[in-house]
Scaffold this active site. Structure first.
Site, mmCIF file in Angstrom:
data_model
loop_
_atom_site.group_PDB
_atom_site.id
_atom_site.type_symbol
_atom_site.label_atom_id
_atom_site.label_comp_id
_atom_site.label_asym_id
_atom_site.label_seq_id
_atom_site.Cartn_x
_atom_site.Cartn_y
_atom_site.Cartn_z
ATOM 1 N N GLU A 144 -24.825 8.445 -0.579
ATOM 2 C CA GLU A 144 -25.199 7.137 -0.412
ATOM 3 C C GLU A 144 -24.478 6.261 0.570
ATOM 4 O O GLU A 144 -23.603 6.438 -0.068
ATOM 5 C CB GLU A 144 -25.762 5.976 -1.860
ATOM 6 C CG GLU A 144 -26.634 5.049 -1.479
ATOM 7 C CD GLU A 144 -26.559 3.840 -2.885
ATOM 8 O OE1 GLU A 144 -26.349 4.981 -3.872
ATOM 9 O OE2 GLU A 144 -27.492 3.221 -3.158
ATOM 10 N N ARG A 178 -19.576 17.040 -12.351
ATOM 11 C CA ARG A 178 -19.079 16.295 -11.812
ATOM 12 C C ARG A 178 -17.467 16.291 -11.782
ATOM 13 O O ARG A 178 -17.509 17.272 -12.446
ATOM 14 C CB ARG A 178 -19.260 14.422 -12.461
ATOM 15 C CG ARG A 178 -20.034 14.185 -11.541
ATOM 16 C CD ARG A 178 -20.121 12.682 -12.419
ATOM 17 N NE ARG A 178 -19.755 11.845 -11.634
ATOM 18 C CZ ARG A 178 -20.932 11.157 -10.331
ATOM 19 N NH1 ARG A 178 -22.113 11.564 -10.377
ATOM 20 N NH2 ARG A 178 -20.589 9.731 -9.122
ATOM 21 N N LYS A 229 -17.190 3.978 -6.772
ATOM 22 C CA LYS A 229 -17.482 3.426 -5.876
ATOM 23 C C LYS A 229 -17.048 2.407 -6.003
ATOM 24 O O LYS A 229 -16.656 1.316 -5.863
ATOM 25 C CB LYS A 229 -18.466 4.281 -5.069
ATOM 26 C CG LYS A 229 -17.831 4.544 -3.632
ATOM 27 C CD LYS A 229 -20.245 5.006 -3.331
ATOM 28 C CE LYS A 229 -20.247 6.341 -3.358
ATOM 29 N NZ LYS A 229 -21.934 6.184 -2.468
HETATM 30 P P1 ATP Z 1 -19.841 6.844 -7.618
HETATM 31 O O1 ATP Z 1 -20.979 7.465 -8.487
HETATM 32 O O2 ATP Z 1 -18.728 7.035 -7.196
HETATM 33 O O3 ATP Z 1 -20.694 6.399 -6.808
HETATM 34 P P2 ATP Z 1 -22.989 8.706 -6.134
HETATM 35 O O4 ATP Z 1 -23.042 9.428 -6.760
HETATM 36 O O5 ATP Z 1 -23.939 7.422 -6.593
HETATM 37 O O6 ATP Z 1 -21.183 8.332 -6.732
HETATM 38 P P3 ATP Z 1 -23.473 9.377 -3.700
HETATM 39 O O7 ATP Z 1 -22.886 8.884 -2.361
HETATM 40 O O8 ATP Z 1 -24.968 9.149 -4.160
HETATM 41 O O9 ATP Z 1 -22.377 8.825 -4.858
HETATM 42 O O10 ATP Z 1 -23.153 10.704 -3.353
HETATM 43 C C1 ATP Z 1 -23.382 11.992 -2.816
HETATM 44 C C2 ATP Z 1 -22.945 13.637 -3.478
HETATM 45 O O11 ATP Z 1 -21.582 13.313 -3.895
HETATM 46 C C3 ATP Z 1 -24.364 13.582 -4.909
HETATM 47 O O12 ATP Z 1 -24.524 14.037 -4.648
HETATM 48 C C4 ATP Z 1 -23.328 13.390 -5.419
HETATM 49 O O13 ATP Z 1 -24.044 13.924 -7.038
HETATM 50 C C5 ATP Z 1 -22.470 13.885 -5.272
HETATM 51 N N1 ATP Z 1 -20.670 13.524 -6.007
HETATM 52 C C6 ATP Z 1 -20.652 12.146 -6.435
HETATM 53 N N2 ATP Z 1 -19.763 11.672 -7.404
HETATM 54 C C7 ATP Z 1 -19.316 13.374 -7.857
HETATM 55 C C8 ATP Z 1 -17.877 13.776 -8.357
HETATM 56 N N3 ATP Z 1 -16.756 13.331 -9.097
HETATM 57 N N4 ATP Z 1 -18.194 14.882 -7.962
HETATM 58 C C9 ATP Z 1 -18.555 16.330 -7.706
HETATM 59 N N5 ATP Z 1 -19.987 15.374 -7.493
HETATM 60 C C10 ATP Z 1 -19.762 14.089 -6.736
HETATM 61 MG MG MG Z 2 -25.520 8.024 -6.406
#
Ligand code: ATP
Ligand code: MG
Length: 566
Positions: A52, A277, A287
């Protein structure tokens, strides 16, 4: 013989099945893919990395990148960079550009760059289709009322009074929603599934909301936006994604992912697979919280070397190869866990130990005058560039009467078995001579100001005929040529894992940077800025700009047992 070995390996790792090359699985995702390839359910792989664009990527995303692009590489498949931009209030083009730069830095190349917003029109058409099938309805309840009526894990939810609107009425209302005839939040579109489902995500979830927000790509074209859970399976399908890999928190959303695909008749229907994760001790991995640190000035921006963002890790000097190696070694599992930061550090050290040139620098300079070395004389000594190289290379370093050693390498009250410099003791200056400390000059406050030493002329490294057994070797710099520089050692933003469970703000490490007025060889200013060096016996370092000032900054320390100074 070698040929036979090759054949054996080939047979173990790959076999040809129905014309498809099978690859040995190293994790459960690859096992699933293999089974599907074998059964003919899929004929190849298409994955996507779906950030995102609401912030910078962090080390957790590196794991997801390695998994998605890893499948692409392993199966000779495809992988898109898919921006999930269904939430216009937080998304920005700045983040899109940063995300692309970070992925390139890791060395991955995507097949197509796609956006959920590319598909808004089709996503809308699919919503019309659901309405026509009697599978979606316009609801007038407020978001608060909807959540109050959702029920709990043990109690079914209550049906919306608008659930049984006719198809015609729903079509008219949904069109009116799109045309901007209602206020934000006044109406929404909900999937008609099952208010009694044990899975709360299936209790008539909202799939469209009214939101007047300028979108970073579609501007003000839309005032209704699809919800992630509804849009995501559609975007996957439209891109030809075979395996939609995501993190475990989406496991409970999978029934909805599948429901969308089934109701809209997707064939082939993408398959969602969840993995754990990545969490690393001492690193903030949210984030939202990272953004707060940037905004409240706790760090010098998204690329601060203490940040676990990819731009921060890159700025710190962590090689992309080491990060990918780390992701490969931690593997892919289905259970959440926390990886020790020391594991990441070990991967960085291993890479830099093999690749970084050696150089000398002192964090706490202590002046040493070699009294029996001729005034004005200077000579060059051979310094090994990296002892791990197969073909040994050396470079020349200037040696003279005036040098600096690190204050921590001299002791007035040495413990037993102290092999560094002490009064009347010997030590070897790396790549140069053995010296003996004859006298100590003190400051008024009693601290050590300078050491007067003598060198042993026959002890030159590589040609030592002195016969003196000298266990200690220390680094030094030439006082005439050394550069004065601020040297920083960065720690991590969070204190150790013993504090796990506490709020981030309570766990913040208040001493995450140590600053030294050090001296380094001029050599490290001769190369490109981003080259990393091992400052001998100290750690791995690189040059860094901090608010316009050039400093030398630690990437990672040497192994702890090398780093015990006192
Ligand atoms: P955050 O919680 O840090 O905002 P998010 O999941 O909202 O992270 P996205 O931009 O939606 O961030 O993530 C893009 C991809 O990266 C998604 O498939 C998500 O599941 C994966 N991802 C995010 N954080 C992790 C993590 N700590 N370990 C593995 N994969 C991750
Ligand atoms: Mg997300």
């Amino acid at each position: 013989m070698i040929y036979l070995f090759y054949i054996l390996c080939y047979n173990i790792n790959e076999k040809i099945n129905n014309g498809v090359i099978m690859v040995e699985a190293t994790n459960f995702i690859e096992q699933i893919i293999n089974e599907e390839l074998e059964s003919g359910k899929v004929s190849g792989t298409y994955t996507r990395f779906p950030p995102e664009p609401n912030g910078y990527l962090h080390i957790g995303h590196a794991k997801s990148l390695c998994i998605n692009f890893g499948v692409k590489e392993k199966y000779n498949g495809k992988c898109n960079l898919f921006f999930d931009d269904t939430n216009p209030s937080k998304e920005k083009t700045e983040f899109v550009d940063a995300i692309k730069a970070d992925i390139k830095w890791l060395g991955f190349s995507w097949d197509k760059e796609t956006y959920a917003s590319d598909f808004f029109e089709t996503i809308y058409d699919f919503a019309i289709e659901l309405i026509k099938k009697g599978k979606a309805f316009v609801c007038d309840m407020t978001p608060e009322q909807i959540s109050a009526n959702r029920g709990t894990l043990t109690e079914a939810g209550k049906q919306s009074p608008y659930r049984n609107r006719s198809v015609e009425e729903n079509l008219a209302l949904f069109t009116a929603m799109r045309n901007g005839e209602f206020k934000d939040g006044e109406k929404c579109l909900r999937a008609k599934i099952d208010m009694a489902s044990p899975n709360i995500n299936m209790r008539d979830p909202v799939i469209y909301r009214i939101l007047r927000q300028t979108h970073h790509r579609t501007g003000d074209k839309w005032c209704i936006y699809p919800m992630y859970d509804y849009a995501h399976p559609i975007c996957d399908y439209l891109q030809g994604v075979t395996h939609s890999l995501c993190t475990l928190e989406f496991e409970d959303h999978r029934p909805l992912y599948d429901w969308v695909g089934i109701e809209l008749g997707f064939n082939p229907k993408p398959r969602q697979i969840e993995f754990a994760r990545l969490n690393v001790t001492n690193l903030v991995m949210s984030k939202r919280y990272l953004k707060k640190l940037v905004e409240d000035g706790s760090v010098d921006g998204w690329d601060d070397p203490r940040m676990p963002t990819l731009t921060g890790l890159r700025n710190r000097g962590i090689p992309a190869e080491a990060l990918k190696d780390f992701c490969a070694r931690i593997g892919v599992s289905k259970a959440n866990s926390e990886v020790q930061i020391s594991y990441l550090e070990a991967c960085i050290r291993e890479y830099l130990n093999a690749h970084a040139e050696r150089a000398m620098g002192v964090l706490k300079p202590l002046k040493v005058t070699i009294t029996n070395y001729p005034d004005g004389k200077s000579e060059q000594v051979d310094f090994e560039i990296n002892p791990n190289e197969e073909v040994k290379r050396t470079r020349k370093i200037d040696f003279s009467k005036n040098i600096y050693i690190d204050a921590d390498d001299f002791s007035l009250a040495p413990p037993p078995k102290y092999f560094r410099l002490k009064k009347d003791g010997y030590v070897r200056l790396k790549s140069a001579y053995i010296i003996k400390c004859d006298d100590v000059i003190f400051n008024d406050d009693g601290s050590v100001k300078e050491l007067l030493c003598s060198y042993v002329a026959e002890s030159k490294s590589g040609n030592d005929t002195s016969g003196i057994k000298c266990k200690g070797v220390i680094q030094w710099v030439n006082a005439d040529t050394a550069k004065d520089v601020e040297i920083r050692q960065y720690g991590y933003l969070l204190n150790d894992e013993e504090y796990a469970g506490q709020d981030f703000s309570e766990r913040m490490n208040k001493e995450s940077v140590k600053i030294f007025n050090g001296k380094v060889e001029p050599y490290i200013f001769e190369n490109d800025k981003n080259v990393s060096y091992q400052l001998m016996r100290t750690g791995y370092f690189k040059r860094l700009d901090v608010k316009g000032k050039e400093i030398v900054s630690e990437i990672v320390s040497l192994k702890d047992n090398f780093n015990i100074k006192k």
